[in-house]
Design an enzyme around this catalytic site. Structure first.
Site, PDB file in Angstrom:
ATOM      1  N   SER A  71      -2.885  -5.374   9.723  1.00 44.20           N
ATOM      2  CA  SER A  71      -2.639  -3.940   9.840  1.00 44.20           C
ATOM      3  C   SER A  71      -3.662  -3.204  10.680  1.00 44.20           C
ATOM      4  O   SER A  71      -3.621  -1.989  10.776  1.00 44.20           O
ATOM      5  CB  SER A  71      -2.607  -3.316   8.438  1.00 44.20           C
ATOM      6  OG  SER A  71      -1.495  -3.781   7.734  1.00 44.20           O
ATOM      7  N   SER A 123       0.837  -1.204   0.000  1.00 43.80           N
ATOM      8  CA  SER A 123       0.000   0.000   0.000  1.00 43.80           C
ATOM      9  C   SER A 123       0.869   1.250   0.000  1.00 43.80           C
ATOM     10  O   SER A 123       0.613   2.192  -0.761  1.00 43.80           O
ATOM     11  CB  SER A 123      -0.919   0.013   1.222  1.00 43.80           C
ATOM     12  OG  SER A 123      -1.875  -1.012   1.133  1.00 43.80           O
ATOM     13  N   ASN A 124       1.919   1.267   0.837  1.00 44.40           N
ATOM     14  CA  ASN A 124       2.791   2.428   0.890  1.00 44.40           C
ATOM     15  C   ASN A 124       3.607   2.595  -0.385  1.00 44.40           C
ATOM     16  O   ASN A 124       4.170   3.651  -0.627  1.00 44.40           O
ATOM     17  CB  ASN A 124       3.724   2.344   2.110  1.00 44.40           C
ATOM     18  CG  ASN A 124       2.980   2.637   3.394  1.00 44.40           C
ATOM     19  OD1 ASN A 124       2.429   3.718   3.562  1.00 44.40           O
ATOM     20  ND2 ASN A 124       2.942   1.664   4.291  1.00 44.40           N
ATOM     21  N   GLY A 174       1.170  -4.806  11.093  1.00 44.76           N
ATOM     22  CA  GLY A 174       1.196  -3.854   9.991  1.00 44.76           C
ATOM     23  C   GLY A 174       1.067  -2.434  10.501  1.00 44.76           C
ATOM     24  O   GLY A 174       0.893  -1.498   9.724  1.00 44.76           O
ATOM     25  N   LYS A 232      -0.232 -10.399   7.280  1.00 44.32           N
ATOM     26  CA  LYS A 232       0.128  -9.063   7.732  1.00 44.32           C
ATOM     27  C   LYS A 232      -1.152  -8.421   8.235  1.00 44.32           C
ATOM     28  O   LYS A 232      -2.083  -8.176   7.464  1.00 44.32           O
ATOM     29  CB  LYS A 232       0.704  -8.232   6.574  1.00 44.32           C
ATOM     30  CG  LYS A 232       1.023  -6.807   7.014  1.00 44.32           C
ATOM     31  CD  LYS A 232       1.463  -5.895   5.880  1.00 44.32           C
ATOM     32  CE  LYS A 232       1.625  -4.475   6.435  1.00 44.32           C
ATOM     33  NZ  LYS A 232       1.752  -3.462   5.381  1.00 44.32           N
TER      34      LYS A 232
END
Lengths: 306, 306, 306, 306
Positions: free
Chosen positions: C167, C46-47, C191, C165
């Site tokens: 988040s 996503s980042n 996450g 993961k």
């Protein structure tokens, strides 16, 4: 004859600086509502800050309202609290004091436990015990629970459950309930002025809306235009009142409604703590919104208040 | 002449067992829509499963639709993706292939970053670059973001942003935008069939609604009743279609819409995975809901499909 | 040997003013991460703004990362998109390019259709087809869907699904999944840096967290303190990094992370539109937050970056 | 000496078939809690169904509890209601009856009006007026409002506000408040048993958790393991109690807690209406969950109840 129609202002409870109810102020507002042509009154609703009232204050407010509301006009009282037994007790006391119907908010504290079965059982017990008609009160913005249309339709079968005040502005829900209860003696009232016209088009027979407490004449005019099938006028009035309707609910809440009422010549007092009164900036914004609404209403021939 | 009015079915994309697009099935459905009297078509909308389509499949579907939609009728294509640049590229390609307008969903992945400033900048860039009119697409049920009325009103000032498809069924939002954009060349289309009538009363000029893909004639009839100011008939038709409208959206989603279309004689194919086709019980329920709607429509003189 | 442990920075994708990927900047950041002692890398998370990337850009970024990441270190790639078939295609291409595992976000557009059955079928299809281990990616803040613990536990039985993961920072979920998968070859990575320490106490074996891209040394130090059972130090480090961790996620998002990385000497470029870069005030606030964190880290003997 | 630490059961209120409080049953449960080693007691909490209690019932329950709780042990009472004045009145009455502290839930009905300013003013007024220490009670699952960490930190500066019961299981919030109030005489208690261990690792000094009312010995054991820094044992006990902890809160609520207490030999009575007692299937599931927990506790050497 219980006929749930038209515009019904939810009466506010005026408090003084010490937080005491000022009953004389409360009583002083009825004349204006009468002149504006409202069809009935609600005492002890959310806008009446009922959650902040003691039991004896509630009874005194009902008495004061009944004294001022002509026998021929409908007086409703909000009697729904969390416990079934306490709701029944207050409902019976209100009926003894002469109210024509009770508005019963769904219990909501234990949200995940509030199943349809729980609500059916609760409302049936209240309606069985109540000497006067019961109106369901759905107000997700405060309760955090949106009652299902299917549940309302089932409750509408009880002969003493005679309507719902739907404050979520959900036209789909209102349509669904309206169609399904066409054969019952059951009415829907809107609880949200910003959507009054579309919700009436969807089946609501009027509204118990905050703005009716500050601008009753405009709301009555809107309702009459709708009733006369003058949808052009109704839609136009809806547009004119919308900013004020939003201001006294979503934007500034009960303190804003009280401030707006004061601007319009009502004696609305202060909110009770923990609510804080509207600040200077909010009052200035309300003044501007109401001034604009009033001058547009004058152009369309509606006196802003009788 | 871009006139955003009337009933516009959002075309589904038929897939076979292997997950491939069956273009011949896609093309075979247009004749029925034409006969039902729809005003235009949308390709690559949510119901077209556009999020599951590859870029070349999108272009082929636009070409296939343009081939089948008469020049005189409006063809819209959904071209909104997450990146501004990619949205502009697809918009230009769609315009080159002859669409009359594009429907642009707001980017939504980075929810907390999607400020009004970001949306203004994004839509302005797309509208500046687009050779054809741009229609905003607000669909909180999928994007998790509800666009603000104020933002839509600001976007409506752009000469190439010509309307909004509002799928939240929010009559307050629709009224607000309708009033504020009365002087612009800007239209509102409903995106939710269960509330089509009240949203048209609130200012929408028609609808791009899932049910129009399975029951176009009924939706056209409802629209015409509204246009002729026969609100009694419109309201009654709304009631008749409501259960089917809810079934092909909230209850069973795109797989349900495709199953209902098959029941009504369309060639809708399977959904693409990860979507799974409706199960036997869902199909049986859909059949019952549509049978009941169709027999009630016959009673009111509406053929269920042309 | 696939061992999902330790600190894994989610690599950002640097864009220039024209919105193009600057691969040389992307490659220039690895040296610092290596020096800081990270255990692996994630590309296309996503980042990394993967939702804004074209297919060929994704492949080039994987190639560039693999070139820079030593064979002995883990390289993960985010390959989850909406369609099952497209996810499988990208997964296979990533494996061909040498990634050690893939991070697969749950499809989420048709929220109400995304049942456990759909997710089981989707992840099983992907894991069956993937030449490399699959890691589930649960990120409700972006997808609007919180995957259930029970589903993760069921998916953990697949021999090629090797971790998650998580988040959401949900310690209850992490505990539940950790206990239930104790006998599987299945790991949990946090996450969310603001809760890294408590989530590791609840069972996570490390984290893929935004702050690790801007302050890798501090995150590695925190992880090592935890691994050495020096909970006092770990808790103290968690406190020191918390404000920066919140700033580069909830407060300022990806643009904030990129701005912070620039302040810390990384080449992070601009975000791709519609994302707008952090404004002057945000950058000033980030500088202050990072300066304060760095000076506190120095006091505890941690170099702010290697 | 007000020391907010350890395990504190939130006492339930037993009702009979007619909905009356059975005070003798209420008093009969204390012996077991004492034997289990709890540190204190809470009367009139959410699990005590305080929202369903009349004012005089509240006072009688406090009196009954004080009679049974040794002077040396902490007795807390829940005294937070919607109005500030009513909260102060009940707080003073509770102090007169000998409670050591009061737990004050935030008012929440008018959600959008409940700003930080309102809460600061409300809690300051209550704490100024209260003869005994005040503990904030944050319970979003019931109130629909999640109090901000910054607000708690500001309230912690008041010398008579001495702690918070944080029932959201939000480890980030707990960490933040814990770090920021390290120099104040201020404690954090967990309100959620499923996350008790991680929240204690994040800074909570114990818990007021529903499961402590049905399985006090297990919760005390978990707390002691944590206090002795035996994190392996604490984590393992957390895992063992987690299913029961979830069952008596999220899954089955207060009726489930009362049913579980009955299974464990307590006299918990029925819930008050509108709450309905747990059905046969729920009780069977609770029995299975508690049997499994108890047999696992025996294996680890913990008696299920003293």
């Amino acid at each position: 004859m219980f006929d749930l129609r038209g515009i019904v202002p939810p009466l506010v409870t005026p408090f003084n600086e010490s937080g005491e109810v000022v009953y004389s102020d409360f009583e002083s507002n009825f004349e204006k509502y009468l002149a504006a042509g409202v069809e009935g009154y609600l005492v002890l609703g959310s806008n009446g800050e009922s959650v902040y009232l003691e039991h004896d204050e509630k009874l005194k407010l009902i008495r004061a309202a009944r004294k001022r509301v002509p026998e021929s006009m409908m007086l409703l009282a909000g009697t729904g609290v969390e416990s079934t037994a306490a709701t029944i007790r207050l409902t019976r006391e209100a009926a003894d004091l002469g109210v024509d119907g009770v508005l019963v908010k769904n219990p909501f504290y234990f949200k995940s436990r509030m199943t349809s079965e729980v609500y059916l059982s609760h409302y049936t017990a209240v309606a069985d015990a109540s000497p006067v008609p019961v109106v369901i009160y759905n107000v997700p913005v405060f309760t955090g629970i949106s009652m299902e249309g299917g549940l309302m339709i089932e409750l509408a079968r009880h002969p003493n459950i005679r309507g719902v005040k739907e404050s979520a502005g959900n036209v789909q829900l209102i349509s669904e309930v309206c169609w399904a209860t066409a054969d019952n003696d059951f009415s829907i009232l809107a609880g949200s002025a910003p959507t009054l016209f579309p919700t009436m088009m969807a089946g609501a027979g009027g509204g118990i809306v905050a703005l009716a407490s500050a601008a009753p004449a405009a709301m009555v005019q809107l309702y009459k235009a709708f009733e006369n099938r003058d949808y052009q006028a109704a839609s136009s009035l809806q547009e004119i009142v919308a900013p004020a309707a939003v201001a006294v609910t979503a934007t500034f809440g009960v303190p804003g409604l009280k401030a707006a009422m004061a601007l319009e010549g009502f004696r609305s007092g202060l909110p009770r703590r923990p609510l804080l009164p509207s600040g200077v900036a909010a009052v200035a914004e309300l003044r501007e919104i109401f001034d604009r609404m009033n001058s547009r209403l004058v152009q369309t021939g509606v006196a802003s208040h009788a």
